[in-house]
Design a protein around this motif. Structure first.
Motif, PDB file in Angstrom:
ATOM      1  N   ALA A  94      -0.817 -16.933 -28.375  1.00 39.69           N
ATOM      2  CA  ALA A  94      -2.142 -16.582 -28.902  1.00 39.69           C
ATOM      3  C   ALA A  94      -3.153 -17.690 -28.611  1.00 39.69           C
ATOM      4  O   ALA A  94      -4.279 -17.416 -28.194  1.00 39.69           O
ATOM      5  CB  ALA A  94      -2.051 -16.319 -30.404  1.00 39.69           C
ATOM      6  N   GLU A 121      -3.932 -17.818 -24.794  1.00 36.69           N
ATOM      7  CA  GLU A 121      -4.855 -16.748 -24.397  1.00 36.69           C
ATOM      8  C   GLU A 121      -6.292 -17.079 -24.796  1.00 36.69           C
ATOM      9  O   GLU A 121      -7.224 -16.878 -24.011  1.00 36.69           O
ATOM     10  CB  GLU A 121      -4.429 -15.421 -25.030  1.00 36.69           C
ATOM     11  N   TYR A 180     -10.857 -11.945 -29.309  1.00 43.93           N
ATOM     12  CA  TYR A 180     -10.480 -12.039 -27.896  1.00 43.93           C
ATOM     13  C   TYR A 180     -11.392 -11.219 -26.981  1.00 43.93           C
ATOM     14  O   TYR A 180     -11.408 -11.442 -25.779  1.00 43.93           O
ATOM     15  CB  TYR A 180      -9.024 -11.597 -27.721  1.00 43.93           C
ATOM     16  N   ILE A 197      -6.985 -15.817 -33.924  1.00 45.41           N
ATOM     17  CA  ILE A 197      -5.784 -16.386 -33.296  1.00 45.41           C
ATOM     18  C   ILE A 197      -4.539 -16.076 -34.130  1.00 45.41           C
ATOM     19  O   ILE A 197      -3.517 -15.649 -33.583  1.00 45.41           O
ATOM     20  CB  ILE A 197      -5.940 -17.907 -33.093  1.00 45.41           C
ATOM     21  N   ARG A 257      -3.554 -12.421 -33.854  1.00 46.07           N
ATOM     22  CA  ARG A 257      -2.908 -12.163 -32.562  1.00 46.07           C
ATOM     23  C   ARG A 257      -1.497 -12.740 -32.536  1.00 46.07           C
ATOM     24  O   ARG A 257      -0.566 -12.148 -31.968  1.00 46.07           O
ATOM     25  CB  ARG A 257      -3.751 -12.765 -31.433  1.00 46.07           C
ATOM     26  N   ALA A 258      -1.319 -13.894 -33.159  1.00 49.00           N
ATOM     27  CA  ALA A 258      -0.019 -14.564 -33.167  1.00 49.00           C
ATOM     28  C   ALA A 258       1.071 -13.727 -33.836  1.00 49.00           C
ATOM     29  O   ALA A 258       2.250 -13.867 -33.491  1.00 49.00           O
ATOM     30  CB  ALA A 258      -0.130 -15.918 -33.857  1.00 49.00           C
TER      31      ALA A 258
END
Length: 101
Positions: free
Chosen positions: A92, A95, A59, A80, A83-84
């Motif tokens: 996620a 974003e 990110y 991803i 982050r999820a």
């Protein structure tokens, strides 16, 4: 050399490993790796390749790589899913989509 070899064996799609860029600690090293990546992607596109890229993108650094013209796919699944765990998969993905636009 590797792009030329891929062309000589008839490959149609090539993926560039972005780990050196993603793992660069200093800004100057990151800029150097980005320039190499951008140049190699341009060279591959000029040879007619479809181009993908990925490894270590997250990110914080995906925006710069996604700005390179001609990349068709970014392999960012690990980032991803990681982050999820904290925000859920829907958030996620949302974003990440905002970052690569």
């Amino acid at each position: 050399k590797q792009v030329d070899v891929a062309k000589s064996v008839g490959a149609k799609i090539i993926e560039f490993h972005t780990g050196a860029f993603a793992n660069a600690k200093e800004r100057i090293a990151q800029e150097r790796e980005f320039k190499k990546l951008k140049s190699a992607i341009g060279y591959a596109r000029n040879l007619g390749f479809r181009v993908n890229a990925g490894h270590g993108l997250n990110y914080k650094n995906v925006h710069l790589v996604s700005s390179i013209e001609g990349i068709e796919e970014l392999n960012i699944g690990h980032s991803i899913i990681s982050r999820a765990v904290f925000v859920g998969l829907f958030q996620a993905v949302r974003e990440m989509l905002e970052l690569v636009k």
